[in-house]
Design a protein around this motif. Structure first.
Motif, PDB file in Angstrom:
ATOM      1  N   LYS A   9       0.850  -1.179   0.000  1.00  0.00           N
ATOM      2  CA  LYS A   9       0.000   0.000   0.000  1.00  0.00           C
ATOM      3  C   LYS A   9       0.893   1.237   0.000  1.00  0.00           C
ATOM      4  CE  LYS A   9      -3.555   2.780   0.540  1.00  0.00           C
ATOM      5  NZ  LYS A   9      -4.553   2.999  -0.537  1.00  0.00           N
ATOM      6  N   PHE A  11       1.103   5.650  -0.433  1.00  0.00           N
ATOM      7  CA  PHE A  11       0.449   6.954  -0.411  1.00  0.00           C
ATOM      8  C   PHE A  11       1.346   7.893  -1.200  1.00  0.00           C
ATOM      9  CE2 PHE A  11      -0.950   4.806   3.465  1.00  0.00           C
ATOM     10  CZ  PHE A  11      -2.339   4.962   3.380  1.00  0.00           C
ATOM     11  N   ALA A  16       3.835   2.745   2.314  1.00  0.00           N
ATOM     12  CA  ALA A  16       3.517   2.582   3.728  1.00  0.00           C
ATOM     13  C   ALA A  16       3.618   1.126   4.161  1.00  0.00           C
ATOM     14  CB  ALA A  16       2.106   3.105   4.009  1.00  0.00           C
ATOM     15  N   GLY A  39       3.811   1.402   9.560  1.00  0.00           N
ATOM     16  CA  GLY A  39       2.888   0.696   8.673  1.00  0.00           C
ATOM     17  C   GLY A  39       1.890  -0.199   9.400  1.00  0.00           C
ATOM     18  N   THR A  41      -0.869   0.546  11.446  1.00  0.00           N
ATOM     19  CA  THR A  41      -2.287   0.896  11.305  1.00  0.00           C
ATOM     20  C   THR A  41      -2.771   0.721   9.877  1.00  0.00           C
ATOM     21  OG1 THR A  41      -2.219   2.419  13.195  1.00  0.00           O
ATOM     22  CG2 THR A  41      -3.986   2.749  11.593  1.00  0.00           C
ATOM     23  N   THR A  42      -1.934   1.029   8.909  1.00  0.00           N
ATOM     24  CA  THR A  42      -2.307   0.821   7.499  1.00  0.00           C
ATOM     25  C   THR A  42      -2.584  -0.652   7.236  1.00  0.00           C
ATOM     26  OG1 THR A  42      -0.981   2.717   6.778  1.00  0.00           O
ATOM     27  CG2 THR A  42      -1.571   1.091   5.112  1.00  0.00           C
ATOM     28  N   THR A  43      -1.715  -1.526   7.749  1.00  0.00           N
ATOM     29  CA  THR A  43      -1.918  -2.973   7.590  1.00  0.00           C
ATOM     30  C   THR A  43      -3.209  -3.410   8.267  1.00  0.00           C
ATOM     31  OG1 THR A  43       0.474  -3.349   7.537  1.00  0.00           O
ATOM     32  CG2 THR A  43      -0.920  -5.247   8.037  1.00  0.00           C
ATOM     33  N   LYS A  45      -5.885  -1.621   9.013  1.00  0.00           N
ATOM     34  CA  LYS A  45      -7.076  -1.111   8.326  1.00  0.00           C
ATOM     35  C   LYS A  45      -7.334  -1.870   7.025  1.00  0.00           C
ATOM     36  CE  LYS A  45      -7.353   3.551  10.238  1.00  0.00           C
ATOM     37  NZ  LYS A  45      -7.341   5.017   9.951  1.00  0.00           N
ATOM     38  N   MET A  51      -9.549   0.094   4.518  1.00  0.00           N
ATOM     39  CA  MET A  51      -8.654   0.760   3.572  1.00  0.00           C
ATOM     40  C   MET A  51      -8.314  -0.171   2.401  1.00  0.00           C
ATOM     41  SD  MET A  51      -4.912   2.440   4.365  1.00  0.00           S
ATOM     42  CE  MET A  51      -5.638   3.720   5.404  1.00  0.00           C
ATOM     43  N   PHE A  53      -6.095  -1.673  -0.708  1.00  0.00           N
ATOM     44  CA  PHE A  53      -4.653  -1.813  -0.851  1.00  0.00           C
ATOM     45  C   PHE A  53      -4.299  -2.012  -2.313  1.00  0.00           C
ATOM     46  CE2 PHE A  53      -6.725  -5.624   0.750  1.00  0.00           C
ATOM     47  CZ  PHE A  53      -6.340  -6.637  -0.105  1.00  0.00           C
TER      48      PHE A  53
END
Length: 239
Positions: A9, A11, A16, A39, A41-43, A45, A51, A53
């Protein structure tokens, strides 16, 4: 129960999450460790379907979250690092709102609510407006709501933030009991001592990449988890 394979993912120009792969079996508590912006919280979500990906695959109980997001979400519960609850509701109204979404029988929801609310000493506050709750009380309510539909997988982002020592201890016991009964937990935390004592497995993420993962004892060896983490942050190799 949870399989993350080659997850990526970005940005803009920033990656991230960069080719992350993690697998969590039934009955496991899996800790996810990393500095702010690594990374985590991105993972998390991405795993909850919040979120999208760029590439890779995430499966919940063998089901792709890309192909069948609603089915996957029916199997999980998610507690974010800062629970964003409907503050115009009372605690009981919010619990029933969540229970209605998952079609939890009335007696089942009452039993689960009473059990956890009593443990957290929140029972006397459930008829009060959530707007009057402290951060810790909101966190406790989020935990009740996560457990209310007996999910197969619980995903939590910094679940101990805002909880007093007694509530933190109770949550740790609940997590262990949940996994001993066949559930799975994937959670991030900065409290490395808790992760070391509680987790069956752990992954350390740095700049979007997994730099160490596996059984807790294998990852930390004869060091503390804190020492391993700091060594990796400083660029040293984990022995």
């Amino acid at each position: 129960m949870l399989k993350i394979k080659n997850l990526c993912k970005s940005f803009g120009e920033k990656k991230a999450v960069d080719n992350v792969s993690i697998e969590i079996a039934n009955g496991e508590i899996y800790g996810f460790i990393g500095h702010n912006g690594a990374g985590k919280t991105t993972t998390i979500k991405a795993c909850t379907g919040i979120m999208p990906f760029d590439s890779g695959e995430i499966e919940i109980d063998g089901v792709s979250i890309k192909d069948k997001p609603i089915l996957c979400k029916s199997k999980i519960a998610y507690i974010p690092d800062n629970p964003d609850l409907y503050e115009f509701m009372t605690g009981n109204q919010y619990i029933n709102f969540v229970a209605d979404i998952f079609s939890v029988p009335t007696e089942t929801r009452k039993k689960i609510t009473k059990k956890i609310a009593d443990v957290f000493e929140l029972s006397q506050d459930l008829d009060k407006s959530i707007s009057s709750y402290s951060h810790g009380m909101k966190q406790k309510l989020a935990v009740i709501s996560a457990w209310i539909h007996s999910p197969k997988l619980i995903i939590m982002d910094e679940p101990f933030v805002g909880l007093d020592p007694k509530a933190s201890h109770s949550l740790k016991l609940m997590m262990r009991e949940f996994c001993d009964n066949g559930g799975s937990i994937f959670f991030s935390t900065h409290v490395l001592e808790v992760a070391e004592k509680l987790c069956d497995k752990v992954a350390i993420i740095k700049n979007g990449q997994i730099v160490a993962s596996g059984k807790m004892q294998d990852v930390k060896g004869d060091k503390s988890l804190e020492k391993v983490f700091l060594d990796l942050e400083d660029g040293e190799k984990n022995v």
